[in-house]
Motif scaffolding. Structure first.
Motif, short mmCIF file in Angstrom:
data_model
loop_
_atom_site.label_atom_id
_atom_site.label_comp_id
_atom_site.label_asym_id
_atom_site.label_seq_id
_atom_site.Cartn_x
_atom_site.Cartn_y
_atom_site.Cartn_z
N VAL A 133 -42.07 188.40 13.42
CA VAL A 133 -41.40 187.98 14.56
C VAL A 133 -41.07 189.51 15.28
CG1 VAL A 133 -39.46 187.07 15.60
CG2 VAL A 133 -40.23 186.20 13.48
N PRO A 134 -41.48 189.51 16.75
CA PRO A 134 -41.35 190.92 17.21
C PRO A 134 -39.80 191.35 17.28
CG PRO A 134 -42.35 189.31 18.58
CD PRO A 134 -41.94 188.51 17.60
N VAL A 135 -39.23 192.47 17.29
CA VAL A 135 -38.06 192.85 17.42
C VAL A 135 -37.94 193.86 18.41
CG1 VAL A 135 -36.01 194.09 16.18
CG2 VAL A 135 -37.34 192.47 14.81
N GLU A 136 -37.02 193.83 19.39
CA GLU A 136 -36.92 194.55 20.52
C GLU A 136 -35.35 195.11 20.70
OE1 GLU A 136 -39.55 194.78 24.55
OE2 GLU A 136 -38.08 193.28 24.60
N ALA A 137 -34.96 196.30 20.75
CA ALA A 137 -33.59 197.00 20.81
C ALA A 137 -32.77 196.17 19.88
CB ALA A 137 -33.18 196.72 22.47
N GLY A 138 -33.15 195.95 18.77
CA GLY A 138 -32.60 195.47 17.53
C GLY A 138 -32.24 193.86 17.62
N ARG A 139 -33.02 193.22 18.42
CA ARG A 139 -32.64 191.72 18.59
C ARG A 139 -34.14 191.22 18.35
NH1 ARG A 139 -28.25 189.58 19.60
NH2 ARG A 139 -29.30 187.46 20.18
N LEU A 140 -34.11 190.19 17.34
CA LEU A 140 -35.42 189.03 17.11
C LEU A 140 -35.65 188.71 18.72
CD1 LEU A 140 -34.08 186.80 14.26
CD2 LEU A 140 -36.15 188.66 14.02
N ALA A 141 -37.00 189.05 19.06
CA ALA A 141 -37.45 188.36 20.39
C ALA A 141 -38.16 187.20 20.06
CB ALA A 141 -38.69 189.37 20.72
N LEU A 142 -37.38 186.24 20.47
CA LEU A 142 -37.83 184.78 20.16
C LEU A 142 -37.55 184.12 21.48
CD1 LEU A 142 -35.81 183.83 16.88
CD2 LEU A 142 -38.26 183.93 17.08
N GLY A 143 -38.23 183.16 21.75
CA GLY A 143 -38.10 182.28 23.02
C GLY A 143 -36.95 181.51 22.82
N THR A 144 -36.62 181.15 24.24
CA THR A 144 -35.35 180.37 24.33
C THR A 144 -34.88 179.19 23.14
OG1 THR A 144 -35.88 180.40 26.65
CG2 THR A 144 -33.92 178.96 25.98
N TRP A 145 -36.01 178.65 22.87
CA TRP A 145 -35.87 177.34 22.17
C TRP A 145 -36.06 177.49 20.61
CZ3 TRP A 145 -32.97 174.47 24.87
CH2 TRP A 145 -33.06 174.21 26.07
N GLN A 146 -36.73 178.69 20.44
CA GLN A 146 -37.20 178.99 18.96
C GLN A 146 -36.08 179.52 18.03
OE1 GLN A 146 -40.28 182.08 19.92
NE2 GLN A 146 -41.78 180.55 19.36
N LYS A 147 -36.26 178.91 16.48
CA LYS A 147 -35.62 179.43 15.48
C LYS A 147 -36.62 179.62 14.52
CE LYS A 147 -31.19 178.60 17.49
NZ LYS A 147 -30.46 179.77 17.57
N ILE A 148 -36.01 180.39 13.51
CA ILE A 148 -37.19 180.53 12.46
C ILE A 148 -36.56 179.78 11.30
CG2 ILE A 148 -37.75 182.31 10.68
CD1 ILE A 148 -36.88 184.41 12.73
N TYR A 149 -37.34 178.85 10.56
CA TYR A 149 -37.24 177.93 9.80
C TYR A 149 -37.74 178.30 8.40
CZ TYR A 149 -35.40 174.70 13.17
OH TYR A 149 -34.49 174.19 14.12
N PHE A 150 -36.82 178.17 7.15
CA PHE A 150 -37.51 178.04 5.94
C PHE A 150 -37.85 176.51 5.66
CE2 PHE A 150 -37.04 176.78 1.33
CZ PHE A 150 -38.31 177.40 1.03
N CYS A 151 -38.97 176.12 5.21
CA CYS A 151 -39.52 174.80 5.03
C CYS A 151 -39.60 174.44 3.68
CB CYS A 151 -40.80 174.58 5.60
SG CYS A 151 -41.02 174.86 7.32
N GLU A 152 -38.45 173.61 3.13
CA GLU A 152 -38.57 173.42 1.64
C GLU A 152 -39.40 172.03 1.56
OE1 GLU A 152 -38.57 173.05 -1.67
OE2 GLU A 152 -36.51 174.20 -1.55
N PHE A 153 -40.45 172.07 0.74
CA PHE A 153 -41.30 170.84 0.42
C PHE A 153 -41.03 170.30 -0.88
CE2 PHE A 153 -43.83 173.10 3.91
CZ PHE A 153 -43.55 172.32 4.84
#
Lengths: 132, 132, 132
Positions: A96-116
């Protein structure tokens, strides 16, 4: 390398880990570059997807189960071959890009751990890659 | 971070963005390292695949639609759950080696933005990670 | 960029390349950062999965073939559209953390080159990305 603990509570689950990762970036004062979020497990994965409507996660888990059912032509004795296959389809990490100390994510994006194959106590490993 | 605009023209489409990315690398004089091509959208993705025969792209889009159809057991009210699922299966980014200022791609490889819920105006974010 | 040669011996195969990659890291004395393992082919891929029980690999290949069969609604004249599609689903690369000169992998994880249209002589490209 930083370690993030994730305790999952269901057999299949997508746990939003965005805020915890952002907190580690802030604490370490990382500014510009990219954050590697790596899953050291072979029945879990990491992805990025919408965080606004919980039905997106529900639809993903239900339909992945439809594609790769829990029982089928499997020989692996532990009975979790479906989880191993989903793990390689979704993938073991995100970068994930990081810019000025912040995760650069799109408006609706979240990072998920997927448990299967939970519930379990899991870890994610975070590696910082500096930009220019 | 650089932004690349992509205007898609169909509901599903794979848009070759290789030349635009190579142009940005040249303009910024980046030499050795890797280029992170990140999609900030949750109904699009980024992949690398063959660019010589347009039927490869056609076969991919048709068969992904077969696996994850537009209608089905979906609760997400926006009616684009198929696009969200494809997004996580294909993945939100690619990381491409760069050597002596050139994208290090195999003979047949092109970088594609995958539109799964278009047509739309989209962006890709480019983050440069220097090598040694 | 380093090149790792992989000779596959079957039409579909997952070849464990972990030890070869670790050997290159050791030889180059790379210490902390991440290793990009990139596949320059469009009918092969790279993944990380369990290495203890060979049935995990068997179950993955058999079930991927079930999802994306060799014959179907394909127009690509070379007859290997299934391999191209699997390539984008599994993904063209992995990025693996390296700590103190060692690949940081989970207990059961191995790095695999996935052959979907073999047997062939293949290459993987390794790009070193230094950490802090």
């Amino acid at each position: 390398m930083e370690t993030l603990r994730v305790r999952t509570t269901a057999h299949e689950e997508m746990a939003d880990v965005t805020a915890e990762i952002q907190g580690i970036i802030r604490a370490r004062a990382w500014k510009n570059g990219a954050m590697l979020v790596f899953c050291p497990h072979t029945t879990g994965a990491v992805t990025i997807n919408e965080g606004a409507d919980p039905d997106v996660v529900r639809d993903m888990l239900v339909n992945l189960r439809g594609l790769i059912p829990r029982t089928g032509d499997y020989r692996h004795a532990e009975g979790n071959s479906d989880a191993h296959i989903k793990c390689s389809l979704v993938g073991p990490s995100v970068l994930v890009p990081v810019e000025a100390g912040r995760l650069a994510l799109g408006t609706w994006q979240k990072i998920y751990f997927c448990e299967f194959d939970g519930p379990r106590e899991r870890s994610l490993w975070l590696t910082w890659l500096p930009g220019e």
